[in-house]
Design an enzyme around this catalytic site. Structure first.
Site, PDB file in Angstrom:
ATOM      1  N   ASP A 119       0.873  -1.169   0.000  1.00 38.51           N
ATOM      2  CA  ASP A 119       0.000   0.000   0.000  1.00 38.51           C
ATOM      3  C   ASP A 119       0.920   1.231   0.000  1.00 38.51           C
ATOM      4  OD1 ASP A 119      -2.143   1.708  -0.002  1.00 38.51           O
ATOM      5  OD2 ASP A 119      -3.237   0.654   1.559  1.00 38.51           O
TER       6      ASP A 119
HETATM    7  C1  NOJ Z   1      -4.088   3.842   0.124  1.00 42.36           C
HETATM    8  C2  NOJ Z   1      -5.259   2.915   0.246  1.00 42.36           C
HETATM    9  O1  NOJ Z   1      -5.185   2.202   1.459  1.00 42.36           O
HETATM   10  C3  NOJ Z   1      -5.374   1.918  -0.889  1.00 42.36           C
HETATM   11  O2  NOJ Z   1      -6.598   1.236  -0.759  1.00 42.36           O
HETATM   12  C4  NOJ Z   1      -5.249   2.619  -2.201  1.00 42.36           C
HETATM   13  O3  NOJ Z   1      -5.425   1.695  -3.242  1.00 42.36           O
HETATM   14  C5  NOJ Z   1      -3.906   3.297  -2.274  1.00 42.36           C
HETATM   15  N1  NOJ Z   1      -3.803   4.285  -1.214  1.00 42.36           N
HETATM   16  C6  NOJ Z   1      -3.658   3.976  -3.616  1.00 42.36           C
HETATM   17  O4  NOJ Z   1      -4.423   5.101  -3.734  1.00 42.36           O
END
Ligand code: NOJ
Length: 746
Positions: free
Chosen positions: A281
């Site tokens: 993430d």
């Molecule tokens: C953080 C989020 O937790 C995740 O779900 C998302 O896909 C990513 N950022 C990218 O934006």
């Protein structure tokens, strides 16, 4: 002209020996990796981008990085010229012409926005998830985005958690069916089809178990629970072909997910046979420093790279440290080769080597009539009717006063994660009602959901006075749920309750329509209203969908995918809880207001409950009314005894006893009464949506096999255990007809 990778020297060699195009994927990938420098390999593991879109001119530094093969994928490049230019640089000017993948959070629609995922889960219909995936992919792929960070598969039991909005709810069986629907929808017929999007099952794992519903927080999940509750939706997504998985932000049992070898290698590759790639993430690799797990970025890279994490999102620990880690012998180059091969495999499966560019018909794919129609159907199928004192549907001609801060809030009704949704294409209740019944009276009373000003009350009350029925559309703005948007008080924000109380004094029937990213605690005002309809954040077509439901052209089709709390103090709350040694008991329960002053300490029922909120949710999992009524009868089982590896049939009759044709979601739950580890009081095992004409009776049969009774025990063996099983078939998780059978050892 695009310079194909086969033109490079190494490839010419390989080509001349075997015919590159004829080689298997694996052989082609091996041949590319064999001639890549370590720098380029590290480049493939890098996912670059900015928080929501690359703005201004394309930075030269970024272009140069692509030329040098230092980037494998991008997120949030939303300018199609930039997408084309970056892809050109990658395929024509980088050392081995390896194409880039462009990613984005396309969660519940791209331009045409569907209900939030929790709403889609309320449809109890994988076809809705499939339609959402398909249409999102058709629209997003037209601007070159071929990788979505969806579906989000985090089981969520706590309505305080902002990301419950994105979740498939609290049940692993329902979530698994939805996972399959999303994956198949986004993928379409083939990942090679340029209108397909590669899915990313996220977030591995336990992110929804954040303590207290506080986002990013610690998850403590014992292994059997992990496998029985949190893993199944991921298993389903991987089985359906999800080629990528995202590691979560949280730690689980002390180990942050992005550096967790047990999860990323043992569970994911070993047990679930995942053969795609794992992306971290956002900065979750370097956040292991804040977790107190990594000493510094280099250590974070070492932990993640040795754990099984293939691609790093945004932070640069891999880029900056992998080379020295390999030199020092703390990481093997083979491990990096393994990651690069996994990434290239997905690029091959997407057909990017043959067809790296998007189709250029671009914008024409947005808001097609079929997309809008499907989004409207989804909004209807996901709306849950929670209360109806014989008010809905309204007769045509009923004079409505449309009130409330969400009645005309085009952007808010789109919900969380809708970077690309457009407010001017979102049809609000006001717009829909005004177009179709211009006599509708409209005064929001409050300008936004958190508004505490009572300035607009008088006008709203004045109009309401002139109406036959008050339609109050309230809830939460989109920003109040989603990532990092947890709430400790999950009631209606601002002065909404106060406005409803004032409206109730007029003595007119009130319909409360809620648009929100989570269940909203409404126990303080539910008695003031005659009907409650939960529409979640319904998306672009929320207004027309509501119009059809209010006037009965369609009936709300949703059932709750989560238990609906009376108050945040009950969270986490879920139907598939354990019985405890002191199960809650309505016969001995004494409410706080009824406790005699000076009562003896143990004179009250010593059971598992709250003195002030009892023990059951306001509305149970699976609950939802239609516009008709149904009676269940004649529950029967084909066998009272079931041997291992055998199946039995559960049959029930359902009659439409109401006054119109309708649909019912028939739900089958099971309780394994005694287990080698304690078992939930009920578990959803099957459900079926049936339509019944007025007065009609249908027999519904479900096949249940011993396989369906399996669970992971303390020895981490998955098996069904002999003994007594109770079965319920009914309209939700807290009612239904009951029967039982025994499972016998063979
Ligand atoms: C953080 C989020 O937790 C995740 O779900 C998302 O896909 C990513 N950022 C990218 O934006």
């Amino acid at each position: 002209m695009q310079r194909l990778h086969v033109l490079i020297t190494g490839f010419l060699l390989v080509n001349s020996f075997c015919g590159f195009a004829q080689m298997s994927f694996d052989a082609r990938i091996d041949s590319i990796v064999a001639i890549m420098s370590l720098r380029e390999k590290i480049g493939q593991t890098a996912l670059r981008g900015t928080s929501s879109r690359v703005k201004g001119t394309l930075p030269e530094e970024l272009k140069q990085a692509v030329r040098e093969g230092k980037v494998g994928a991008f997120l949030n490049v939303m300018n199609t010229d930039y997408v084309d230019e970056l892809q050109r640089l990658a395929t024509e000017e980088s050392p081995h012409g390896i194409p880039l993948i462009f990613a984005r959070d396309v969660i519940h629609g791209f331009r045409t926005i569907f209900p939030i995922p929790l709403g889609i889960a309320a449809s109890w219909d994988p076809e809705v998830a499939r339609a959402c995936g398909r249409i999102s992919a058709i629209e997003a792929s037209s601007v070159g985005i071929r990788w979505t960070f969806a579906p989000m598969l985090d089981i969520a039991r706590d309505s305080r958690w902002g990301r419950i909005a994105e979740s498939p709810g609290e049940d692993p069986y329902l979530a698994s069916l939805l996972a399959k629907g999303y994956v198949e929808g986004f993928h379409g017929n083939s990942l090679k089809d340029p209108t397909s999007m590669v899915t990313c099952a996220k977030h591995l794992i336990g992110y929804g178990a954040a303590i207290g519903g506080r986002d990013y927080n610690t998850a403590i999940i014992h292994e059997p629970l992990l496998r029985n509750l949190y893993v199944p939706p991921f298993t389903a997504a991987i089985k359906a072909g999800a080629p990528t998985v995202m590691s979560s932000f949280n730690e689980i049992n002390g180990l942050p997910a992005s550096g967790n070898k047990f999860l990323l290698t043992g569970l994911l590759r070993g047990e679930l046979h995942f053969d795609g790639f794992v992306v971290s993430d956002w900065n979750s690799v370097t956040e292991m420093i804040d977790h107190g797990f990594a000493r510094d970025e280099k250590h974070a890279a070492e932990l993640a790279a040795n754990a099984g994490l293939d691609m790093e999102m945004t932070s640069k620990a891999y880029e900056d440290h992998i080379e020295s880690l390999i030199e020092e012998g703390s990481l093997s180059e083979d491990q990096i080769d393994f990651y690069v091969k996994n990434i290239l495999k997905v690029k091959f499966r997407m057909g990017l080597f043959e067809r790296p560019y998007r189709d250029k018909d671009t914008e024409k794919r947005f808001y097609l009539p079929d997309h809008l129609q499907k989004a409207k159907e989804a909004a209807i199928k996901s709306s849950v009717l929670l209360k109806n004192e014989q008010l809905l549907p309204l007769k045509k001609g009923t004079k409505i006063a449309l009130i409330g801060p969400l009645a005309n809030a085009p952007r808010e009704q789109l919900g969380t994660w809708t970077f690309d949704g457009e407010a001017d294409q979102s049809i609000t209740p006001f717009k829909a009602f005004n177009e179709q019944s211009p006599e509708v009276l409209f005064s929001p009373g409050l300008t936004f959901s958190r508004d505490r000003s009572k300035e607009g009350f008088d006008e709203a009350l004045r109009l309401a006075q002139k109406s036959d029925v008050i339609l109050f559309v309230g809830g939460e703005e989109a920003i109040l749920s989603g990532e990092a948007h947890s709430r400790a008080d999950i009631g209606l924000p601002g002065a909404q309750e106060s406005l409803i109380e004032k409206l109730a004094l007029l003595g007119k029937p009130i319909i409360l329509v809620i648009m929100a990213g989570r269940p909203i605690a409404i126990s303080r005002i539910i008695d003031k209203v005659d009907a409650v309809l939960m529409c979640w954040h319904p998306g672009s077509m929320g207004g027309p969908a509501l119009y059809d439901m209010i006037y009965g052209k369609s009936e709300p089709g949703g059932r709750l995918p989560v238990s609906w709390p009376k108050t945040a103090g009950q969270c986490p709350i879920f139907y598939n809880h354990k019985n405890t040694g002191r199960p809650a008991d309505s016969t001995s329960f004494v409410h706080i207001d009824e406790i005699p002053v000076g009562a003896w300490q143990s004179s009250l029922g010593n059971n598992s409950h709250y003195l002030d909120a009892g023990f059951s949710p306001h509305f149970p999992f699976g609950y939802g009314l239609g516009y008709s009524d149904y009676a269940y009868s004649k529950l029967s089982l084909s066998h009272k005894e079931l041997a291992m590896n055998e199946a039995l049939t559960v049959t029930v009759s359902v009659t439409n006893t109401g006054t119109r044709n309708g649909e019912e979601v028939v739900q089958l739950y099971v309780q394994d009464v005694v287990g080698s580890i304690t078992r939930p009081v009920r578990e959803l095992k099957r459900f079926r949506k049936i339509s019944l004409d007025q007065g009609e009776t249908k027999k519904v049969s479900f096949r249940l096999s011993s396989k369906d009774l399996e669970f992971m025990n303390h020895q981490l063996e998955k098996r069904a255990e002999p003994g007594l099983f109770r079965v319920w078939v009914g309209p939700n998780s807290s009612s239904g007809l009951q029967n039982s059978f025994s499972l016998k050892e063979n």
